[in-house]
Design a protein around this motif. Structure first.
Motif, PDB file in Angstrom:
ATOM      1  N   PHE A   1       0.836  -1.191   0.000  1.00  0.00           N
ATOM      2  CA  PHE A   1       0.000   0.000   0.000  1.00  0.00           C
ATOM      3  C   PHE A   1       0.875   1.247   0.000  1.00  0.00           C
ATOM      4  N   ILE A   2       1.917   1.256   0.809  1.00  0.00           N
ATOM      5  CA  ILE A   2       2.833   2.397   0.867  1.00  0.00           C
ATOM      6  C   ILE A   2       3.440   2.689  -0.502  1.00  0.00           C
ATOM      7  N   SER A   3       3.719   1.644  -1.267  1.00  0.00           N
ATOM      8  CA  SER A   3       4.349   1.818  -2.581  1.00  0.00           C
ATOM      9  C   SER A   3       3.372   2.301  -3.644  1.00  0.00           C
ATOM     10  N   GLY A   4       2.082   2.346  -3.325  1.00  0.00           N
ATOM     11  CA  GLY A   4       1.091   2.801  -4.287  1.00  0.00           C
ATOM     12  C   GLY A   4       0.582   1.727  -5.217  1.00  0.00           C
ATOM     13  N   GLN A   5       0.840   0.465  -4.875  1.00  0.00           N
ATOM     14  CA  GLN A   5       0.439  -0.637  -5.737  1.00  0.00           C
ATOM     15  C   GLN A   5      -1.052  -0.945  -5.631  1.00  0.00           C
ATOM     16  N   TYR A   6      -1.617  -0.739  -4.442  1.00  0.00           N
ATOM     17  CA  TYR A   6      -3.026  -1.061  -4.196  1.00  0.00           C
ATOM     18  C   TYR A   6      -3.758   0.174  -3.685  1.00  0.00           C
ATOM     19  N   PRO A   7      -5.028   0.340  -4.043  1.00  0.00           N
ATOM     20  CA  PRO A   7      -5.769   1.531  -3.592  1.00  0.00           C
ATOM     21  C   PRO A   7      -6.375   1.422  -2.201  1.00  0.00           C
ATOM     22  N   ILE A   8      -6.553   0.190  -1.669  1.00  0.00           N
ATOM     23  CA  ILE A   8      -7.242   0.023  -0.382  1.00  0.00           C
ATOM     24  C   ILE A   8      -6.493  -0.978   0.482  1.00  0.00           C
ATOM     25  N   PHE A   9      -6.330  -0.631   1.753  1.00  0.00           N
ATOM     26  CA  PHE A   9      -5.748  -1.549   2.740  1.00  0.00           C
ATOM     27  C   PHE A   9      -6.615  -1.489   3.981  1.00  0.00           C
ATOM     28  N   PHE A  10      -7.193  -2.612   4.355  1.00  0.00           N
ATOM     29  CA  PHE A  10      -8.071  -2.676   5.512  1.00  0.00           C
ATOM     30  C   PHE A  10      -7.296  -3.268   6.682  1.00  0.00           C
ATOM     31  N   SER A  11      -6.964  -2.419   7.658  1.00  0.00           N
ATOM     32  CA  SER A  11      -6.203  -2.909   8.809  1.00  0.00           C
ATOM     33  C   SER A  11      -6.285  -1.889   9.939  1.00  0.00           C
ATOM     34  N   GLY A  12      -5.382  -2.005  10.904  1.00  0.00           N
ATOM     35  CA  GLY A  12      -5.544  -1.323  12.170  1.00  0.00           C
ATOM     36  C   GLY A  12      -5.002   0.094  12.240  1.00  0.00           C
ATOM     37  N   SER A  13      -5.482   0.829  13.244  1.00  0.00           N
ATOM     38  CA  SER A  13      -5.047   2.207  13.469  1.00  0.00           C
ATOM     39  C   SER A  13      -3.560   2.284  13.803  1.00  0.00           C
ATOM     40  N   TRP A  14      -2.959   1.150  14.171  1.00  0.00           N
ATOM     41  CA  TRP A  14      -1.524   1.148  14.479  1.00  0.00           C
ATOM     42  C   TRP A  14      -0.670   1.411  13.240  1.00  0.00           C
ATOM     43  N   TRP A  15      -1.239   1.324  12.033  1.00  0.00           N
ATOM     44  CA  TRP A  15      -0.508   1.648  10.806  1.00  0.00           C
ATOM     45  C   TRP A  15      -0.469   3.159  10.554  1.00  0.00           C
ATOM     46  N   TYR A  16      -1.253   3.917  11.251  1.00  0.00           N
ATOM     47  CA  TYR A  16      -1.394   5.344  10.950  1.00  0.00           C
ATOM     48  C   TYR A  16      -0.046   6.063  10.918  1.00  0.00           C
ATOM     49  N   ASN A  17       0.732   5.960  11.991  1.00  0.00           N
ATOM     50  CA  ASN A  17       2.005   6.669  12.038  1.00  0.00           C
ATOM     51  C   ASN A  17       2.950   6.201  10.944  1.00  0.00           C
ATOM     52  N   ARG A  18       2.929   4.903  10.666  1.00  0.00           N
ATOM     53  CA  ARG A  18       3.784   4.345   9.609  1.00  0.00           C
ATOM     54  C   ARG A  18       3.451   5.002   8.268  1.00  0.00           C
ATOM     55  N   PHE A  19       2.184   5.058   7.923  1.00  0.00           N
ATOM     56  CA  PHE A  19       1.783   5.654   6.647  1.00  0.00           C
ATOM     57  C   PHE A  19       2.051   7.153   6.643  1.00  0.00           C
ATOM     58  N   ASN A  20       1.799   7.798   7.757  1.00  0.00           N
ATOM     59  CA  ASN A  20       2.021   9.241   7.845  1.00  0.00           C
ATOM     60  C   ASN A  20       3.482   9.595   7.621  1.00  0.00           C
ATOM     61  N   THR A  21       4.365   8.694   8.026  1.00  0.00           N
ATOM     62  CA  THR A  21       5.800   8.930   7.893  1.00  0.00           C
ATOM     63  C   THR A  21       6.347   8.483   6.537  1.00  0.00           C
ATOM     64  N   GLU A  22       5.856   7.354   6.026  1.00  0.00           N
ATOM     65  CA  GLU A  22       6.495   6.722   4.874  1.00  0.00           C
ATOM     66  C   GLU A  22       5.794   6.939   3.539  1.00  0.00           C
ATOM     67  N   VAL A  23       4.529   7.279   3.533  1.00  0.00           N
ATOM     68  CA  VAL A  23       3.854   7.515   2.255  1.00  0.00           C
ATOM     69  C   VAL A  23       4.259   8.895   1.733  1.00  0.00           C
ATOM     70  N   LYS A  24       4.994   8.911   0.633  1.00  0.00           N
ATOM     71  CA  LYS A  24       5.522  10.159   0.088  1.00  0.00           C
ATOM     72  C   LYS A  24       4.961  10.499  -1.292  1.00  0.00           C
ATOM     73  N   SER A  25       4.467   9.493  -2.007  1.00  0.00           N
ATOM     74  CA  SER A  25       4.149   9.694  -3.433  1.00  0.00           C
ATOM     75  C   SER A  25       2.672   9.918  -3.720  1.00  0.00           C
ATOM     76  N   PHE A  26       1.806   9.860  -2.710  1.00  0.00           N
ATOM     77  CA  PHE A  26       0.387  10.067  -2.952  1.00  0.00           C
ATOM     78  C   PHE A  26      -0.296  10.537  -1.673  1.00  0.00           C
ATOM     79  N   ASP A  27      -1.485  11.089  -1.859  1.00  0.00           N
ATOM     80  CA  ASP A  27      -2.306  11.496  -0.715  1.00  0.00           C
ATOM     81  C   ASP A  27      -3.173  10.312  -0.312  1.00  0.00           C
TER      82      ASP A  27
END
Length: 440
Positions: A280-306
């Protein structure tokens, strides 16, 4: 969070064995609670395992400063790892080396086990005095209460959580915009959106069947057909669970249908949660269903899309729970000070620190949350708790069901078992595990 959920399951066998040999009842509640305790010359010994840069670590550091200023007491904070506390709690809390307060894992095999051994204080009187029950939604109170066997959901209070966690959909806003897809608000709209992605050659769902994400989606699908009575039966053993009934048969059949339609790749049988998250971080898939514990990870590592989040469309309940809890050992020397500290962590300003640093507070004022994505995360959680929508996790009921569920879903995806056969096998395994616990 993943490791804590797995630890709960892995420890239930040992926990059940220990429970069977216990004759001690839970710790007794103090007759009175002094809310205006004078801490001059006293020291509160506190343990927790959050990092200093985590949402809870940041908030609790401020709570320590507030506590020392208001009470005159000093705090002796001892950082412990999750594993240190897990592996030594029974021994340490039964000795004079017990701290006054510590963060501890929730669930039958952890806080429940210690409460049944008489190692944790019954804090009913403190809950009444401070009104913590008024700040926690009913579903968040479930993991704070334990009966005399250490089974959660009823009995006395033995802990207080001040943060939460839950499962939701993360979505790639840029991919949704590219293909002209709106955020779905119903199950039918979700299916239509996934079909549009599939027609465009895009697999909609980032998934993992070797670890928890697909099992959480399976449980979420069941929850779209469920009510609180089903959750109580499934999680708290209040009644028989029919795996051929409308909730679980729908979940399993829908997973199979979505694989057949290309919404879920058949390659996910060997994928782990990390694989799903990074895809999901790499932009390969549009939807990832999982826990709120991923929030900080995505906030830090997702750089190429909103990206953004939404609750599963049309569902009134979702997987989730209160976070780990503050507990007070029965041998604590400064219980009133411990209760005072717990109350400080429940204050709006401390809850706001949790929320503005990527955590999910349980009693924050939404007006105090300034970060837009954090506000969205917390508003979704508040929507769930306000509707009594926290439904715990699919693997919680028995010590082995996590592995059994993953194995069953892998067989479903690779076609070695039908949906009906998978449900039959899961139902048998679930019931065997529950029987082992309730008949101990």
């Amino acid at each position: 969070m993943r490791k804590r959920h797995l630890a709960l399951g892995a420890m239930l066998v040992a926990g059940a064995m220990l429970l069977a040999g216990c004759s001690t009842s839970g710790g007794s509640s103090s007759d009175t609670v002094n809310k205006n305790v004078d801490g001059a010359g006293k020291t509160l010994t506190l343990w927790h395992f959050e990092s200093e840069t985590s949402a809870m670590g940041i908030a609790w550091d401020q709570a320590i400063k507030t506590f020392e200023k208001e009470t005159g007491a000093k705090v002796k904070f001892e950082a412990k790892s999750f594993e240190q506390i897990r592996s030594t709690a029974s021994q340490v809390l039964n000795s004079n080396a017990a701290p006054d307060i510590l963060e501890y894992n929730k669930g039958n095999a952890t806080a429940g086990l210690l409460s049944s051994q008489g190692l944790l204080s019954n804090i009913d009187k403190a809950v009444d005095a401070y009104g913590w029950d008024k700040k926690l939604a009913p579903s968040l109170q479930t993991t704070a209460k334990y009966d005399d066997k250490g089974i959660m959901g009823s009995g006395s209070w033995f802990g207080v959580p001040n943060y939460g966690e839950y499962v939701e959909a993360y979505y790639n806003k840029d991919m949704f915009a590219k293909y002209g897809i709106e955020v779905p608000t119903t199950q039918d709209e979700l299916v239509t959106a996934m079909q549009k992605f599939t027609d465009a050659g895009v697999t909609p769902l980032a998934e993992s069947a070797a670890e928890y994400p697909l099992g959480q989606l399976w449980y979420q699908l069941a929850l779209t057909k469920a009510d609180r009575a089903f959750v109580d039966d499934y999680q708290l053993y209040k009644g028989k669970v029919d795996f051929s009934g409308p909730e679980l048969s729908y979940a399993t059949a829908t997973i199979k249908d979505w694989v057949d339609k290309g919404y879920i790749s058949k390659d996910v049988t060997g994928a782990k949660a990390e694989d799903a998250g990074t895809s999901f971080i790499s932009g390969q898939y549009p939807i990832f269903f999982s826990g709120s514990w991923w929030y900080n990870r995505f906030n830090t590592e997702v750089k190429s899309f909103d990206w953004g989040t939404f609750l599963y469309p049309g569902a009134k309940m979702s997987p989730g729970s209160a976070g780990n809890m503050w507990v007070v050992p029965e041998k604590a020397q400064n219980k009133d000070l411990a209760y005072k500290f717990i109350d400080i962590t429940m204050r709006p300003e401390i809850q706001a620190l949790i929320g503005n640093n990527g955590g999910v507070p349980v009693a924050a004022d939404s007006a105090d949350i300034t970060d837009p994505k954090s506000k969205e995360l917390i508003d979704n959680f508040n929507t769930l708790t306000g509707a009594d929508g926290i439904a715990f996790y699919p693997d919680w009921p028995t010590p082995t069901f996590y592995d059994q569920l993953n194995a069953g879903l892998q067989e479903l995806i690779n076609g070695t078992k039908s949906a009906k056969d998978v449900n039959k096998e899961l139902g048998d395994e679930y019931q065997s595990g529950v029987d082992d616990i309730v008949n101990q």
